[in-house]
Design a protein around this motif. Sequence first.
Motif, short mmCIF file in Angstrom:
data_model
loop_
_atom_site.label_atom_id
_atom_site.label_comp_id
_atom_site.label_asym_id
_atom_site.label_seq_id
_atom_site.Cartn_x
_atom_site.Cartn_y
_atom_site.Cartn_z
N GLN A 183 -48.93 12.83 83.88
CA GLN A 183 -48.01 12.96 84.53
C GLN A 183 -47.88 14.56 84.54
O GLN A 183 -48.38 15.35 84.35
N ARG A 219 -35.76 22.20 81.20
CA ARG A 219 -37.18 20.59 81.14
C ARG A 219 -36.98 20.29 82.84
O ARG A 219 -34.88 19.52 82.36
N VAL A 247 -43.00 19.75 82.77
CA VAL A 247 -41.40 19.83 82.70
C VAL A 247 -41.07 21.08 82.44
O VAL A 247 -39.69 21.13 82.62
N ASN A 304 -45.30 20.33 77.94
CA ASN A 304 -45.82 19.63 79.11
C ASN A 304 -47.21 19.22 79.13
O ASN A 304 -47.52 18.71 80.02
N ARG A 352 -47.99 17.03 76.74
CA ARG A 352 -48.02 15.34 76.74
C ARG A 352 -47.79 14.91 77.67
O ARG A 352 -47.18 13.29 77.48
N LYS A 353 -46.92 15.55 79.00
CA LYS A 353 -46.51 14.98 79.81
C LYS A 353 -47.83 14.73 80.37
O LYS A 353 -48.65 14.09 81.58
N HIS A 354 -48.62 15.58 80.49
CA HIS A 354 -50.27 15.74 80.88
C HIS A 354 -51.53 15.19 80.82
O HIS A 354 -52.29 13.96 81.36
#
Length: 486
Positions: free
Chosen positions: A93, A110, A96, A85, A87-89
């Motif tokens: 983004q 996910r 997930v 999460n 690495r998405k933030h």
Amino acid sequence: MNDFTKFIKSNQEQAVASWVNYLNQVRIDQLLSSFKEQDENLLNALSSVDDAVKRINLEVVTSNRGGQHGMHGFIAELAEVGIGNARKHILGQDPVYQWVNDNGPVDLVRGSVDIQQKFVASGGRFSLGAITEHLEKYPDYVKNGGKYQIPRDHFEVVKRLYSMPPEESGKFLSRSGDGPSFTDWRRIDAFFRQGSIDLESLEPSTLEYRQVQRGVYESTMADEENSLRSIDRSLRDNAYQESLPTLGEGASATLTAAAVEGGTAFVLAVVAKKRQGTQFREFTQQDWIDIAGQTGVSFGKGGIRGSSIYALTNFTATSAAVASSIVTASFGIAEQANKLRRGEIDELEFIENAELLSLEAAVSALSSFVGQAVIPVPVLGAVIGNTVGAIMYRTVASSLSTREAELVERYLDEQRVLDEQLAAEHQELIQKLDEGMSDYLGLLERAFSPDVQIALLGSAELARRLGVPADEILDSEEKIHAYFLD
């Protein structure tokens, strides 16, 4: 150029400057917005990692969940959720991963994909033995779209050995215990030969097996935070680079300014012809040649203006309004310089005209700047400000022009009278000086004459002219004898 034409051109020039300034401001605003969003992205990313560490400490380590041999599995699940999460933030983004935490067939979700994580080193089967046990318990897991996630280092070995042909396996694999062995290949080959699962149903975890052990996971998560900060710096650098002025945008500003100035000149030239009494349909070839010439010159000036304003506003600490005024004043002064070289004006007129051009350019810049500040609408504020400022300036200038002209005329009359008077006095002094110098040279000539008698008389006369007392002048034989013999 009449006042109306000056007024239109001044507005057009400041409109171009305001438009270039708007382009620059859009880039700056986008950069600041990107930085603000990235601040939030970094905060969310670091919070995701910190929350994962807190949950590991509280729900796994403190409670000794899984015991000595199974604890790392739960650490891996929470670490995968936190890091995934994060690495998405950091990219702005949505998160997930979700931790299911019900000891059922699914450990993580996910998006819409169910994930069962297996971090098992025992048995030397790179977590594949644990997958086999799970499949026996949940035979439809893969058919229903589920995936198995194993340590990243385990997956790399599995993928490598899976793709190795049998004839190469016995030849290249280690038999000494260093690296994957032939036995490892046989186990992996046997696992996939069962046909219940293929490599596509496996995926690597974010972390390796060693990174989720009880004494290691904190440093693993700390390294991830450093990695997130590095990614954040890279994203900010990219945003900054994207915000820099570009050759393409500069070319666009140049062409647009050229088109606007050329178009304005075309319209003004046509209007000027019509004001002379020539109807549009009566324009001759020479009329169109004149119009085209004025349009072409203005097109070139507009291109120079656009590129100059773009360069000044982006590479120096100059506002768009001031940059436009600098260009306008430069054009005007260059024109006056040409007139001076052709002898159409003298040096005094050149200086006065240059000062006036600079003053008008300064008034235009200040008016546009104030107008844009009061009316923060691109182009419109600058045009309105320039319009108001130009009208006020011309009104004040015209109201003072009569009095100023009278003062200047009176001053010139006084200067002429004074000049004549000083010239007469100067001539009189020169004449007296010439007469005195002539007498003085005559005295010197007699005083230093080779004839002793003439020299004696000349010396005496020179002494009297220079103010020597009469009793001290040796002008007789008696005085000479008395001076030298007594």
